[in-house]
Design an enzyme around this catalytic site. Structure first.
Site, mmCIF file in Angstrom:
data_model
loop_
_atom_site.group_PDB
_atom_site.id
_atom_site.type_symbol
_atom_site.label_atom_id
_atom_site.label_comp_id
_atom_site.label_asym_id
_atom_site.label_seq_id
_atom_site.Cartn_x
_atom_site.Cartn_y
_atom_site.Cartn_z
ATOM 1 N N HIS A 219 0.837 -1.209 0.000
ATOM 2 C CA HIS A 219 0.000 0.000 0.000
ATOM 3 C C HIS A 219 0.863 1.247 0.000
ATOM 4 O O HIS A 219 1.604 1.502 0.947
ATOM 5 C CB HIS A 219 -0.913 0.002 1.228
ATOM 6 N N ASP B 23 0.439 5.539 -1.189
ATOM 7 C CA ASP B 23 -0.571 6.529 -1.567
ATOM 8 C C ASP B 23 -0.044 7.652 -2.446
ATOM 9 O O ASP B 23 -0.541 8.783 -2.373
ATOM 10 C CB ASP B 23 -1.206 7.115 -0.300
ATOM 11 N N GLU C 99 -8.845 1.641 -2.531
ATOM 12 C CA GLU C 99 -8.973 1.702 -1.076
ATOM 13 C C GLU C 99 -10.361 2.217 -0.702
ATOM 14 O O GLU C 99 -10.607 3.413 -0.649
ATOM 15 C CB GLU C 99 -7.898 2.599 -0.463
ATOM 16 N N HIS D 132 -13.284 2.136 3.866
ATOM 17 C CA HIS D 132 -12.246 3.004 4.418
ATOM 18 C C HIS D 132 -12.704 3.377 5.821
ATOM 19 O O HIS D 132 -13.092 2.487 6.583
ATOM 20 C CB HIS D 132 -11.965 4.200 3.514
ATOM 21 N N HIS E 147 -8.998 -1.804 7.283
ATOM 22 C CA HIS E 147 -10.005 -0.768 7.516
ATOM 23 C C HIS E 147 -11.379 -1.306 7.897
ATOM 24 O O HIS E 147 -12.248 -0.515 8.285
ATOM 25 C CB HIS E 147 -10.156 0.163 6.308
ATOM 26 N N HIS F 60 -2.606 -3.239 4.623
ATOM 27 C CA HIS F 60 -1.830 -2.364 5.511
ATOM 28 C C HIS F 60 -2.484 -2.327 6.895
ATOM 29 O O HIS F 60 -3.226 -1.415 7.221
ATOM 30 C CB HIS F 60 -1.654 -0.963 4.913
ATOM 31 N N ASP G 146 2.090 2.114 3.758
ATOM 32 C CA ASP G 146 1.204 3.280 3.811
ATOM 33 C C ASP G 146 1.991 4.587 3.707
ATOM 34 O O ASP G 146 1.577 5.609 4.241
ATOM 35 C CB ASP G 146 0.356 3.268 5.082
#
Length: 421
Positions: free
Chosen positions: A43, A45, A156, A183, A224, A245, A353
């Site tokens: 993961h 971003d 995500e 999420h 999540h 993650h 992350d």
């Protein structure tokens, strides 16, 4: 052998003769493991950063080195990811998160996700000597062997499909290879770990989402989601699932982390936890500090509603008396240890992350720092083979298993759901 060899010959023989009884250092074990099995991170971003910082406008953006991307006006520091640091971190494959805000409504979330897929594909296309878009385990293997960073896309949050199985299938066709079911907010069909329970896990439609994902070969990502959603998904799953993650709840009791009972079920399922570096999920002391700080803020605001300056002074005094703990690389290794001891090294990976919140971990500043973590694991006694599994072997196995399940069910009809507008 002649009795009197010249010194130079003796030195040459000594250099050629293998060392006997000299153990490799942790640094050497880690380096060898990462040469044979580069990191496949679950993961990152970067697409989110491109949206927030640049509105997805790439003119003038250089992904080779992003250390100059600090934006003082927005209070943003430099990005944590670029090609230079990916190379230094021995990253061979990356799931790029095409994240969009969970506050967006269905149609806008779908549009924004398409835009995030587009911007990441353009970044990959702009760097063909380093990055390669891949959509299968076999393609990832080829890319890694060629020296390119295998680049996969992961969505995500289930809001990205707008509660439509048709949209889910089309996202797969565009290259998305996992979907994180939620999420930070609940969906109409699934409960999040960080929202008040609404459905008790997955609804019937949510179960169909999991079934359809596995039918087409998309990885089911349970980061999540609430513990009830984790269990409901595992009830339905017939192929391995992932946590892209997340950490171990036994180490840090944040609801974003994975409870032991779910880890036990994950072992049976054959799935993987990709350990996260987000500070509050890594350090229990930091999590408790944050909760206590919020409590003190609320107390002071209640005591001094007419004097905010007094409340502010009180918070300054509280923070001076209660220094903020710092999450550390060693604590990340603690999460790896917990999962390994509970269900085995074949069920662990890494999901940093970076560029999505993993800022401030001592010893893990950015994507260049993976070798330091592997050195710490080697220092704790992990073998080269275990490190290779954690680096990329485990997620490769899981993706291959998901693809094999889909291949076996290629003739199954698509699961249908009625349109909503």
């Amino acid at each position: 052998m002649p009795r009197h060899l010249p010194l130079a010959c003796l030195l040459a023989l000594g250099a050629a003769w293998p060392a006997v009884g000299i153990a490799a250092t942790p640094e050497e074990v880690a380096a060898q493991a990462l040469r044979e099995a580069p990191v496949w991170d679950g993961h990152n971003d970067v697409p989110e950063q491109l949206r927030e910082r640049r509105k997805d406008m790439l003119e003038g953006f250089d992904f080779a080195d992003t250390m100059n991307t600090a934006d003082a006006g927005e209070g943003l520091g430099p990005m944590q990811t670029d090609i230079k640091r990916l190379r230094a971190g021995k990253v061979g494959a990356q799931f790029w998160s095409v994240y969009v805000s969970a506050t967006l409504d269905g149609p806008h979330a779908v549009q924004a996700t398409l835009e995030q897929i587009d911007v990441m594909k353009r970044i990959i296309a702009d760097n063909p000597d380093t990055l390669q878009l891949v959509t299968s385990a076999a393609d990832a293997e080829k890319a890694m062997k060629s020296g390119r960073i295998a680049s996969l896309l992961g969505m995500e949050g289930g809001h990205s499909i707008g509660s439509s199985l048709g949209v889910l299938r089309q996202m797969y066709e565009l290259g998305a290879r996992y979907l994180t079911l939620t999420h930070f907010k609940n969906l109409p069909w699934a409960d999040s770990a960080t929202d008040a329970p609404e459905h008790g896990g997955l609804t019937d439609f949510g179960r169909d989402v999991v079934r359809e994902m596995q039918r087409i070969g998309m990885l089911v990502d349970l980061s999540h989601v609430s513990a009830a959603t984790m269990n409901d998904a595992l009830d339905v799953a017939r192929a391995p699932v992932i946590f892209s993650h997340s950490g171990a709840f036994a180490v840090d009791g944040h609801p974003r982390n994975v409870p032991d009972a779910v880890l036990d079920r994950l072992k049976v399922n054959g799935g993987i936890v990709m350990v996260n570096f987000y500070p509050t999920y890594v350090s229990e002391a930091l999590r408790q500090w944050g909760a206590n700080r919020k409590g003190e803020q609320a107390r002071l605001a209640t005591l001094h509603p007419d004097a905010p300056q007094v409340a502010e002074q009180g918070m300054t005094q509280w923070e001076q008396a209660n220094p903020k703990p710092v999450a550390t690389l060693s604590q990340i290794a603690d999460h790896v240890d917990n999962v390994v001891k509970r269900i085995g090294a074949e069920h662990v990976g890494l999901g940093g992350d970076f560029d999505g919140g993993s800022v401030g971990v001592e010893g893990m500043p950015d994507v260049s720092a993976y070798p330091a973590l592997f050195t710490e694991l080697a220092r704790r006694g992990y073998s080269k083979e275990q490190l290779k599994m954690i680096a990329s072997g485990n997620i490769m196995r899981v993706l291959k298993a998901a693809e094999a399940y889909a291949k076996a069910h290629v003739d199954d009809p698509a699961i249908e759901s009625p349109t909503t507008f």
